[in-house]
Scaffold this motif. Sequence first.
Motif, short mmCIF file in Angstrom:
data_model
loop_
_atom_site.label_atom_id
_atom_site.label_comp_id
_atom_site.label_asym_id
_atom_site.label_seq_id
_atom_site.Cartn_x
_atom_site.Cartn_y
_atom_site.Cartn_z
N LEU A 70 0.82 -1.20 0.00
CA LEU A 70 0.00 0.00 0.00
C LEU A 70 0.86 1.26 0.00
CD1 LEU A 70 -2.86 -0.94 2.49
CD2 LEU A 70 -3.01 -0.72 0.01
N ALA A 71 1.96 1.22 0.76
CA ALA A 71 2.85 2.37 0.81
C ALA A 71 3.46 2.65 -0.56
CB ALA A 71 3.95 2.14 1.84
N MET A 72 3.81 1.60 -1.29
CA MET A 72 4.38 1.78 -2.62
C MET A 72 3.35 2.27 -3.63
SD MET A 72 7.05 -1.38 -3.05
CE MET A 72 8.57 -1.42 -2.07
N LEU A 73 2.10 1.94 -3.39
CA LEU A 73 1.04 2.37 -4.30
C LEU A 73 0.59 3.79 -4.02
CD1 LEU A 73 -1.20 -0.83 -4.51
CD2 LEU A 73 0.41 0.02 -6.22
N LEU A 74 0.85 4.28 -2.79
CA LEU A 74 0.37 5.61 -2.41
C LEU A 74 0.90 6.70 -3.35
CD1 LEU A 74 -0.95 7.67 -0.51
CD2 LEU A 74 1.13 7.60 0.87
N ALA A 75 2.22 6.74 -3.54
CA ALA A 75 2.81 7.80 -4.35
C ALA A 75 2.31 7.77 -5.81
CB ALA A 75 4.34 7.71 -4.30
N PRO A 76 2.30 6.62 -6.49
CA PRO A 76 1.78 6.60 -7.87
C PRO A 76 0.32 7.00 -7.97
CG PRO A 76 3.06 4.62 -7.43
CD PRO A 76 2.88 5.31 -6.12
N VAL A 77 -0.50 6.58 -6.99
CA VAL A 77 -1.92 6.91 -7.04
C VAL A 77 -2.13 8.42 -6.89
CG1 VAL A 77 -4.09 6.72 -5.76
CG2 VAL A 77 -2.78 4.67 -6.29
N VAL A 78 -1.41 9.04 -5.95
CA VAL A 78 -1.52 10.48 -5.77
C VAL A 78 -1.04 11.20 -7.02
CG1 VAL A 78 -0.67 12.45 -4.44
CG2 VAL A 78 -1.28 10.33 -3.27
N TRP A 79 0.08 10.75 -7.58
CA TRP A 79 0.62 11.36 -8.80
C TRP A 79 -0.36 11.23 -9.94
CZ3 TRP A 79 2.06 9.13 -13.53
CH2 TRP A 79 2.88 9.91 -14.36
N SER A 114 15.44 -4.17 0.64
CA SER A 114 15.48 -2.94 -0.16
C SER A 114 14.22 -2.10 -0.03
CB SER A 114 15.68 -3.31 -1.64
OG SER A 114 14.54 -4.02 -2.13
N THR A 115 13.24 -2.56 0.73
CA THR A 115 11.94 -1.89 0.82
C THR A 115 12.06 -0.43 1.24
OG1 THR A 115 10.83 -3.98 1.35
CG2 THR A 115 9.65 -1.95 1.89
N ASP A 116 12.87 -0.19 2.28
CA ASP A 116 12.98 1.18 2.81
C ASP A 116 13.51 2.15 1.76
OD1 ASP A 116 12.13 0.37 5.36
OD2 ASP A 116 14.13 -0.38 5.80
N TRP A 117 14.60 1.79 1.10
CA TRP A 117 15.20 2.68 0.11
C TRP A 117 14.29 2.86 -1.10
CZ3 TRP A 117 18.67 5.98 1.29
CH2 TRP A 117 19.62 5.70 2.28
N LEU A 118 13.60 1.80 -1.48
CA LEU A 118 12.69 1.91 -2.62
C LEU A 118 11.54 2.87 -2.32
CD1 LEU A 118 12.55 -1.83 -3.73
CD2 LEU A 118 13.60 0.08 -4.96
N LEU A 119 11.01 2.79 -1.10
CA LEU A 119 9.94 3.71 -0.71
C LEU A 119 10.42 5.16 -0.69
CD1 LEU A 119 8.09 1.74 2.11
CD2 LEU A 119 7.12 2.50 -0.06
N ILE A 120 11.63 5.36 -0.18
CA ILE A 120 12.19 6.71 -0.16
C ILE A 120 12.34 7.26 -1.57
CG2 ILE A 120 14.27 8.04 0.40
CD1 ILE A 120 14.63 6.18 2.83
N LEU A 121 12.83 6.42 -2.48
CA LEU A 121 13.01 6.84 -3.87
C LEU A 121 11.66 7.12 -4.55
CD1 LEU A 121 15.86 4.44 -5.04
CD2 LEU A 121 16.03 6.90 -4.61
N LEU A 122 10.67 6.26 -4.30
CA LEU A 122 9.36 6.45 -4.89
C LEU A 122 8.72 7.75 -4.41
CD1 LEU A 122 7.72 2.89 -4.79
CD2 LEU A 122 8.26 4.23 -6.82
N CYS A 164 7.39 14.34 -0.40
CA CYS A 164 8.81 14.63 -0.13
C CYS A 164 9.10 14.61 1.36
CB CYS A 164 9.20 15.98 -0.74
SG CYS A 164 9.26 15.98 -2.55
N LEU A 165 8.20 15.18 2.16
CA LEU A 165 8.41 15.17 3.60
C LEU A 165 8.30 13.75 4.17
CD1 LEU A 165 6.43 18.37 4.62
CD2 LEU A 165 8.90 18.04 4.71
N SER A 166 7.44 12.94 3.58
CA SER A 166 7.34 11.54 4.00
C SER A 166 8.63 10.79 3.69
CB SER A 166 6.16 10.86 3.29
OG SER A 166 4.93 11.44 3.68
N ALA A 167 9.24 11.11 2.55
CA ALA A 167 10.51 10.49 2.20
C ALA A 167 11.60 10.87 3.21
CB ALA A 167 10.92 10.90 0.79
N PHE A 174 15.03 5.25 9.02
CA PHE A 174 15.98 4.23 8.57
C PHE A 174 17.31 4.36 9.32
CE2 PHE A 174 19.45 2.94 5.74
CZ PHE A 174 19.09 1.63 5.45
N PHE A 175 17.81 5.57 9.41
CA PHE A 175 19.07 5.78 10.13
C PHE A 175 18.92 5.53 11.63
CE2 PHE A 175 20.25 8.52 6.38
CZ PHE A 175 21.31 7.71 5.97
N ASP A 176 17.74 5.83 12.16
CA ASP A 176 17.51 5.59 13.58
C ASP A 176 17.54 4.10 13.89
OD1 ASP A 176 16.57 6.27 16.33
OD2 ASP A 176 14.76 5.22 15.66
#
Length: 350
Positions: A70-79, A114-122, A164-167, A174-176
């Motif tokens: 769902l998180a990965m689909l959020l950005a494309p759906v909004v776009w 790789s999920t975290d980095w992919l979500l950040i990039l998306l 962008c703020l979510s990213a 991730f760093f935490d």
Amino acid sequence: MTDFATMPSVPFPVLTLLALTLLLVRALFPAHQRHRGTVCFLIVCILLIAVTTLRWEFNLASLRHLQPILAMLLAPVVWHSFISMAPVSRRRYLIQLLAPATLSLCATIIWPASTDWLLILLFTGYGCSLLSLARQGDHWLSFCRLGELGQTKIMAFLAGCFLCLSAVTDLLIFFDFGRTGGKLAPSIIAIAQAMLLPFIGAAILAAGKRVEVTEIGAEVAPARPVLVEDEAAITFNAIEKMVRESQLYLNPDLTLALLARKTGIPARQLSSSVNAVSRGNLSRWINGFRIERAKALLINTTMPVTEIMLESGFTTKSNFNREFQRVVGASPTAFRQQQRDNLTTHSEMR
């Protein structure tokens, strides 16, 4: 982990969910002010937060796998809800919409780490795309109805900022996890939600009002601007002549793309010429023709104001009254009464 996948326990997610639901109701009503991008954005956020809350409260394994999807689909759906109003080729549109999310989902299955980095990039990619869309001007939203241009750009900018703020939030989490094992993650998420949610709510509630204040308080452009011998003035005169003769302004669903197609002038050139010569935006310029038509009907007929509104190309009474007040300085009803009083006074003087 992501800001959606590591949300703190109740009550904060529930409060967030309730607040988003209230915003959704506000975005849905009244129906004539409903904005597709806003509604789509809120529905996806509500669904994602609801699934996340249920997953952490009841520890359901099935929902644990559903969260990153769902998180990965959020950005494309909004776009998608905004870019579908832009003049993009269907092939390019489908590639930009489906390819990143599809590749990310496949990569997550093969390499879950790789999920975290992919979500950040998306989130960053789609967010920056929306910010660029909001910045480029009216011509980029040429398939959007002229009366909705202002709100659409505001909401595209808002959605871009949110992604962008979510990213950035995801990156901090991730760093935490790498340094403290996630001890600060709940606090980071709570702060991020506390900052983002009021901003979203205020922007949604103020979007329509902000456009109204700007238009009412703005300087009224002259019906016949001073002609200047340059390319913009020549283009403007050609557009004005065609719009008047063909009465394109009476089409309530008129868009920049349709206007460009009817006049044979590229959308970017058309928009920039009207803005430069009329000293106002395209939507306000078209409404000027509609108000001229409404004034003539108010003076020369006994038609009800609502019927005149529809005959003049407007679809909502609030927009009609607002634009009429901006151009004429009085409401349609008051204007009609003034004209009748003037006519009576003139007859008595004779």
